[in-house]
Write an enzyme that holds these catalytic residues in place. Structure first.
Site, PDB file in Angstrom:
ATOM      1  N   ASP A   1      20.240  37.509  18.738  1.00  0.00           N
ATOM      2  CA  ASP A   1      18.983  36.297  19.697  1.00  0.00           C
ATOM      3  C   ASP A   1      20.219  34.940  20.290  1.00  0.00           C
ATOM      4  O   ASP A   1      20.531  35.021  20.074  1.00  0.00           O
ATOM      5  CB  ASP A   1      17.650  35.925  18.909  1.00  0.00           C
ATOM      6  N   SER A   2      19.317  34.624  21.640  1.00  0.00           N
ATOM      7  CA  SER A   2      20.002  33.055  21.549  1.00  0.00           C
ATOM      8  C   SER A   2      19.020  32.606  22.090  1.00  0.00           C
ATOM      9  O   SER A   2      19.345  30.700  22.094  1.00  0.00           O
ATOM     10  CB  SER A   2      20.745  33.388  22.530  1.00  0.00           C
ATOM     11  N   GLY A   3      17.527  32.525  21.578  1.00  0.00           N
ATOM     12  CA  GLY A   3      16.352  31.374  21.380  1.00  0.00           C
ATOM     13  C   GLY A   3      16.881  30.849  20.658  1.00  0.00           C
ATOM     14  O   GLY A   3      18.021  30.444  19.918  1.00  0.00           O
ATOM     15  N   GLY A   4      15.721  30.106  19.596  1.00  0.00           N
ATOM     16  CA  GLY A   4      15.487  29.315  18.707  1.00  0.00           C
ATOM     17  C   GLY A   4      16.428  28.104  18.381  1.00  0.00           C
ATOM     18  O   GLY A   4      16.441  27.779  17.572  1.00  0.00           O
ATOM     19  N   PHE A   5      16.295  27.698  20.107  1.00  0.00           N
ATOM     20  CA  PHE A   5      17.897  26.585  19.838  1.00  0.00           C
ATOM     21  C   PHE A   5      16.541  25.142  19.669  1.00  0.00           C
ATOM     22  O   PHE A   5      17.252  24.099  19.379  1.00  0.00           O
ATOM     23  CB  PHE A   5      17.909  25.923  21.567  1.00  0.00           C
TER      24      PHE A   5
ATOM     25  N   ASP B   1      14.774  34.241  27.196  1.00  0.00           N
ATOM     26  CA  ASP B   1      13.546  34.084  27.612  1.00  0.00           C
ATOM     27  C   ASP B   1      13.139  32.031  27.478  1.00  0.00           C
ATOM     28  O   ASP B   1      13.951  31.508  26.580  1.00  0.00           O
ATOM     29  CB  ASP B   1      12.472  34.621  26.497  1.00  0.00           C
TER      30      ASP B   1
ATOM     31  N   GLY C   1       7.663  34.571  20.601  1.00  0.00           N
ATOM     32  CA  GLY C   1       6.663  32.978  21.102  1.00  0.00           C
ATOM     33  C   GLY C   1       5.304  33.287  19.835  1.00  0.00           C
ATOM     34  O   GLY C   1       4.734  33.002  19.817  1.00  0.00           O
TER      35      GLY C   1
ATOM     36  N   ASP D   1      12.209  40.812  11.543  1.00  0.00           N
ATOM     37  CA  ASP D   1      12.779  39.701  11.783  1.00  0.00           C
ATOM     38  C   ASP D   1      12.238  38.456  11.640  1.00  0.00           C
ATOM     39  O   ASP D   1      11.371  38.144  12.193  1.00  0.00           O
ATOM     40  CB  ASP D   1      14.489  39.919  12.459  1.00  0.00           C
TER      41      ASP D   1
ATOM     42  N   CYS E   1      10.331  46.967  -9.430  1.00  0.00           N
ATOM     43  CA  CYS E   1      11.173  47.267  -9.283  1.00  0.00           C
ATOM     44  C   CYS E   1      12.439  47.360  -9.682  1.00  0.00           C
ATOM     45  O   CYS E   1      12.659  46.877 -10.855  1.00  0.00           O
ATOM     46  CB  CYS E   1      11.342  45.621  -8.633  1.00  0.00           C
TER      47      CYS E   1
ATOM     48  N   CYS F   1      15.661  46.439  -8.591  1.00  0.00           N
ATOM     49  CA  CYS F   1      16.955  45.034  -7.834  1.00  0.00           C
ATOM     50  C   CYS F   1      18.300  44.821  -8.922  1.00  0.00           C
ATOM     51  O   CYS F   1      17.586  44.627 -10.071  1.00  0.00           O
ATOM     52  CB  CYS F   1      16.381  44.400  -7.254  1.00  0.00           C
TER      53      CYS F   1
ATOM     54  N   CYS G   1      16.075  42.585 -11.238  1.00  0.00           N
ATOM     55  CA  CYS G   1      15.058  42.998 -12.163  1.00  0.00           C
ATOM     56  C   CYS G   1      15.593  44.073 -12.904  1.00  0.00           C
ATOM     57  O   CYS G   1      15.091  43.541 -14.306  1.00  0.00           O
ATOM     58  CB  CYS G   1      13.696  43.996 -11.355  1.00  0.00           C
TER      59      CYS G   1
ATOM     60  N   HIS H   1      16.127  39.756  -5.154  1.00  0.00           N
ATOM     61  CA  HIS H   1      14.055  40.481  -5.311  1.00  0.00           C
ATOM     62  C   HIS H   1      13.754  40.050  -4.232  1.00  0.00           C
ATOM     63  O   HIS H   1      13.201  41.370  -3.600  1.00  0.00           O
ATOM     64  CB  HIS H   1      13.992  39.770  -6.615  1.00  0.00           C
TER      65      HIS H   1
HETATM   66 ZN   LIG Z   1      13.350  43.085  -8.377  1.00  0.00          ZN
END
Ligand SMILES: [Zn+2]
Length: 336
Positions: free
Chosen positions: A86-90, A138, A201, A251, A287, A289, A292, A318
């Site tokens: 992305d190139s926004g979020g400036f 944008d 947005g 995201d 979980c 992972c 865990c 986690h």
């Molecule tokens: Zn976990």
């Protein structure tokens, strides 16, 4: 390429492929804004099930562009998977505030020099770092905004989208919390030549119901066969609701930021770590992972009480595994 493999109401399952890698959708992408997932090695992230990430090209351009161009972003950060940029979020570059003009995004480089990201420059930078999926430049107004400002952002976003078309590119749709502006933006940009369409947005301070309504009115206007991305939305509840409205990709920094601040998501709800009253053996029985499988809730809580960075790493592992499990369950539910 993108292929839809199952549908259930407006929800869909699909496969997205690029550069020898693929992800199943609905998918959640963790953010690696400055070319790292905070606290984790790429291997640790991959073990949680992450196959694709999103990086911010403007941050890379300001801080480390030449070195990234030399090796390509995948090799530079050793990410053997799909990269969205992305190139926004400036707005998040605090020390050197950026300004949006009709020509593009005007910002300061670390040496104080002013530069501008025109739509063409943004795409050129994203191509130069060898991104798999590029996002159009944008105009994303910060919240709260007036209707006039939201209208201006839609006009600019449509004009710029025309200059950012491409077979690996996502357009970004704006329109604030105004359904008529969202629809206008979606209708005009849906006609253009893009790989997919992202809604931007949202989740920037507006009431949740308004965010959900904007998604509701936008997705029916987008081409069925193309992927739909909802930017910045990452809470489990919002993801579940928006998948039902036809979103394929999400995201957000939400799960990783929460983890670093000691909030983990579990099958019993959220746990705030670092408190004296948190006790227990299993962190989350459902979980599997690394965190865990190996550690107790008592130990993880103790790490946060000690403000030990290992706690942030284990909590991040986690939360990303939790998100991966959530997306797997969502896909199973869609398939029925
Ligand atoms: Zn976990």
């Amino acid at each position: 390429m993108f292929e839809i493999t199952a549908e259930n109401g407006r929800a869909r399952c699909g496969v997205l492929r690029a550069g020898g890698h693929s992800i199943e959708t609905p998918a959640f992408l963790p953010v690696a804004t400055k070319a790292f997932i905070k606290t984790l090695t790429p291997n640790e992230a991959k073990e949680t099930g992450v196959e694709a990430i999103i990086v911010n090209a403007l941050h890379i351009y300001r801080k480390i562009f030449d070195a990234v161009v030399e090796r390509g972003l995948h090799d530079f950060m050793k990410w053997d998977g799909i990269i969205f940029t992305d190139s926004g979020g400036f707005q998040s570059i605090k020390k050197f505030p950026a300004r949006i003009t009709d020509d593009g995004v005007l910002f300061s480089m670390p040496d104080g020099n002013q530069e501008i990201f025109t739509p063409e420059k943004s795409m050129e930078v994203q191509r130069a770092i060898e991104s798999d999926f590029l996002f159009a430049l944008d105009d994303c107004p910060s919240y709260p905004y007036t209707r006039r400002r939201a209208e201006e952002a839609v006009e600019r976003t449509i004009r710029w989208a025309e200059r950012c078309q491409g077979e690996r590119n996502f357009a970004i749709l704006q329109g604030g919390v105004y359904a008529d502006l969202r629809k206008k933006c979606a209708r005009e940009i849906a006609e253009m030549d893009f790989f997919g369409f992202a809604m931007g947005g949202l989740c920037i301070g507006e009431p949740k119901e308004e965010m959900h309504y904007m998604v509701e009115v936008t997705t029916p206007l987008l081409p069925e066969e193309k992927p739909r991305h909802l930017m910045g939305v990452g809470s489990p509840e919002d993801i579940m609701a928006c998948v039902k409205k036809g979103i394929d990709i999400f995201d957000s920094a939400f799960p990783t930021r929460n983890a670093r601040h000691g909030t983990i998501f579990t099958s019993h709800g959220k746990i705030n770590l670092g408190k004296g009253n948190v006790r227990g053996d299993a962190i989350d029985e459902e979980c599997n992972c690394y965190t865990c499988r190996n550690f107790s809730l008592d130990y993880l809580n103790y790490l946060f009480r000690e403000k030990e960075s290992l706690g942030m790493r284990l909590a991040t592992i986690h939360n990303l595994a939790y998100m991966n499990d959530l997306m797997t369950k969502i896909r199973e539910e869609i398939r029925g």
